[in-house]
Structures are given as C-alpha cells and as structure tokens.
Design an enzyme around this catalytic site. Structure first.
Site, short mmCIF file in Angstrom:
data_model
loop_
_atom_site.label_atom_id
_atom_site.label_comp_id
_atom_site.label_asym_id
_atom_site.label_seq_id
_atom_site.Cartn_x
_atom_site.Cartn_y
_atom_site.Cartn_z
N ASP A 1 -14.28 57.13 -1.07
CA ASP A 1 -13.71 58.44 -1.39
C ASP A 1 -12.45 58.32 -2.24
O ASP A 1 -11.92 57.22 -2.44
CB ASP A 1 -13.43 59.23 -0.10
CG ASP A 1 -12.77 58.38 0.99
OD1 ASP A 1 -12.22 57.31 0.68
OD2 ASP A 1 -12.80 58.80 2.16
N ASN B 1 -10.72 62.83 14.26
CA ASN B 1 -11.65 63.95 14.51
C ASN B 1 -13.11 63.53 14.34
O ASN B 1 -14.00 64.37 14.31
CB ASN B 1 -11.33 65.13 13.57
CG ASN B 1 -11.55 64.77 12.09
OD1 ASN B 1 -11.88 63.64 11.76
ND2 ASN B 1 -11.33 65.74 11.22
N HIS C 1 -14.37 61.97 11.67
CA HIS C 1 -14.90 61.93 10.30
C HIS C 1 -15.17 60.49 9.87
O HIS C 1 -14.56 59.55 10.36
CB HIS C 1 -13.99 62.67 9.31
CG HIS C 1 -12.71 62.00 8.93
ND1 HIS C 1 -11.62 62.69 8.45
CD2 HIS C 1 -12.33 60.69 8.93
CE1 HIS C 1 -10.64 61.84 8.17
NE2 HIS C 1 -11.04 60.63 8.45
N GLU D 1 -15.78 65.63 6.95
CA GLU D 1 -15.12 66.27 8.08
C GLU D 1 -16.18 66.92 9.00
O GLU D 1 -17.33 67.07 8.59
CB GLU D 1 -14.15 67.33 7.58
CG GLU D 1 -13.05 66.79 6.65
CD GLU D 1 -11.91 66.07 7.38
OE1 GLU D 1 -12.15 65.43 8.43
OE2 GLU D 1 -10.77 66.14 6.89
P1 PGA Z 1 -6.95 55.16 9.17
O1 PGA Z 1 -8.01 56.22 8.65
O2 PGA Z 1 -7.57 53.82 8.98
O3 PGA Z 1 -5.76 55.34 8.29
O4 PGA Z 1 -6.69 55.49 10.60
C1 PGA Z 1 -9.34 56.09 9.00
C2 PGA Z 1 -10.12 57.29 8.51
O5 PGA Z 1 -9.58 58.41 8.46
O6 PGA Z 1 -11.30 57.11 8.18
#
Ligand code: PGA
Length: 250
Positions: free
Chosen positions: A76, A145, A147, A152
């Site tokens: 992404d 959450n 995702h 999302e």
């Molecule tokens: P993080 O993000 O590694 O910064 O916790 C993971 C994600 O949101 O996929």
C-alpha cells in the site's frame, strides 16, 4: 524457543519477544530467497517489520544473502504522497530495506500515491503482479482493528487494488510516525484482500498486547469483512509469527 501450533489452516508460531519474531520472519524469507533467487516478494511497512528487515540486511551483509534476482510489490501507499516524502511507504522501503541490500530498485514496486488516474494505476498494479507470475511470499502486519494492508473493516474478501478511506483509528495509530499528526493522509491505495489471498504463501507478523484482540479474531473468529484478517483462514499456506503478548487470546 518459539512454540508452534496449527489452528485450522493457519500455522501459528508463538515467540518469546519481538526480537524472536524478527528472527523467525527473516529466516523464513531468507530461506525462500535461497530456494528461489528470482522470488517475487510481497512486502509491508509499519513498525512491526522493521526488525525483520534489519535481520535480512544483516544476512545480506554477513551471509551474502543475494537479492539480485528478486523483485517485490508493496501492499500500500498513502494517497497524495510522492515517493520522496519521508512518510511515504516508498521512502520507508528504501530506507529500511532496499538501500541496504542488492535488490534491483527498478524491480521493487510500491503503489503510486500520486497517480493522475488512480483507477488505471490500480488496475495496472494488479496486471503487473500477474505479469510477474504472482507473489511467492507475502509479508503482512495487522492493524489493531484487524485490517491487513489498508483493507479496513468492511473490505470484501474479493476486493482488489483500489483507493480506500482510512478509519479514524488507523489515522490515530499512524500519527506516531508523523511530526505533525494532523498531516496523516486520510486515503490510501491498497492491494485488496482478494489480491493478497492470491499470494502463494503468506507470513503475518504481530507483536504487542494491542494486537492480541485482532490476532484472536483473525484466527478464531468467524470469517467476515468486520475483521479483514479473518479471510486468511481460507488461505492454504498462511503462517502467523507473533510474540507472547499478541498471543494471549489464543
Ligand atoms: P504496525 O502496523 O506494524 O505499525 O503496527 C501494522 C498494520 O497496520 O498493518
């Protein structure tokens, strides 16, 4: 020592701490690169994979782990940020991995956050993945959450690369990386869940107690777009590498 368990189709490796998660993740990727030097890697950004990338850099420098024939697609990118913005995911990948290994940068792809025609550029991203023969090994993080990439809650299991709105929670989670939290983009380009599920092998890393709930629902909950990572239960070759704090609900 890491402990392994099979939960449905998902293999779970529970590590003592995040250093062990980084080591295990790097070992799996390094072995895949050695077995298939022309590997197509799917890569991820965020705080979680940084330790694993450090390990891979060390293996490149000390053990001649060779990326010269490898290529990659990232999950992404923030919409509106160009690759030279220090919070763009292109910049993150260059700084945290690509600049320190011998991968051909022209074979590393990150979705274009500044495309004029986003629909066309998303379609092209999917075509490029297909033309490369598909992703051999996809690295994932997981949001608090549930995702995966920027899919999302509400994202469908057959979703493809597209522009999405970030939830307030995700914007909040990501504000820590920005000097001025109000600068966090609200939209992103992300591979879809359908895109991710086509990878031949998936490796998800998660550390810390704030991921425990999402990890539990992803592995043990019902498969639903309310928890995008739960679609991984359908994948034939998916491994979660998590620390003890992220494993408390299993
Ligand atoms: P993080 O993000 O590694 O910064 O916790 C993971 C994600 O949101 O996929």
């Amino acid at each position: 020592m890491a402990e392994q368990k099979q939960m449905g189709k998902i293999k779970v490796i529970v590590c003592q701490d995040k250093q062990e998660v980084a080591r295990e993740g790097a070992n799996i990727f390094a072995q895949a690169v050695r077995e298939n030097p022309a590997i197509v890697m799917g890569l991820a950004t965020g705080g979680t994979p940084v330790g694993m990338y450090k390990k891979l850099i060390q293996m490149h420098k000390e053990e001649a782990l060779d990326f010269s024939r490898a290529s990659s697609f990232n999950l992404d990118e923030y919409l509106g940020l160009s690759g030279d913005h220090d919070q763009s995911y292109r910049y993150f990948m260059d700084e945290n991995l690509f600049n320190h290994i011998n991968i051909d940068k022209s074979k590393t792809r990150v979705p274009d956050g500044k495309a004029q025609d986003t629909q066309m550029s998303c379609r092209k991203y999917e075509e490029d993945i297909r033309a490369a023969g598909g992703i051999d090994m996809q690295l994932l993080g997981i949001g608090s959450n549930g995702h995966i990439a920027f899919n999302e809650p509400g994202s469908g299991g057959d979703s493809r690369t597209r522009v999405v709105d970030l939830t307030e929670g995700t914007v909040r989670d990501n504000a820590r990386f920005f000097e001025d939290g109000s600068q966090v983009p609200r939209k992103a380009v992300t591979m879809g869940i359908g895109t991710i599920l086509e990878a031949k092998k998936i490796v998800l890393l998660a550390t810390g107690s704030n991921k425990a709930d999402a990890v539990t629902k992803a592995i043990k909950g019902s498969v639903s777009s309310a928890v995008p990572a739960s679609f991984l239960q359908h994948h034939p070759d998916c491994t979660f590498i998590i620390d003890r704090e992220a494993a408390t609900g299993l």
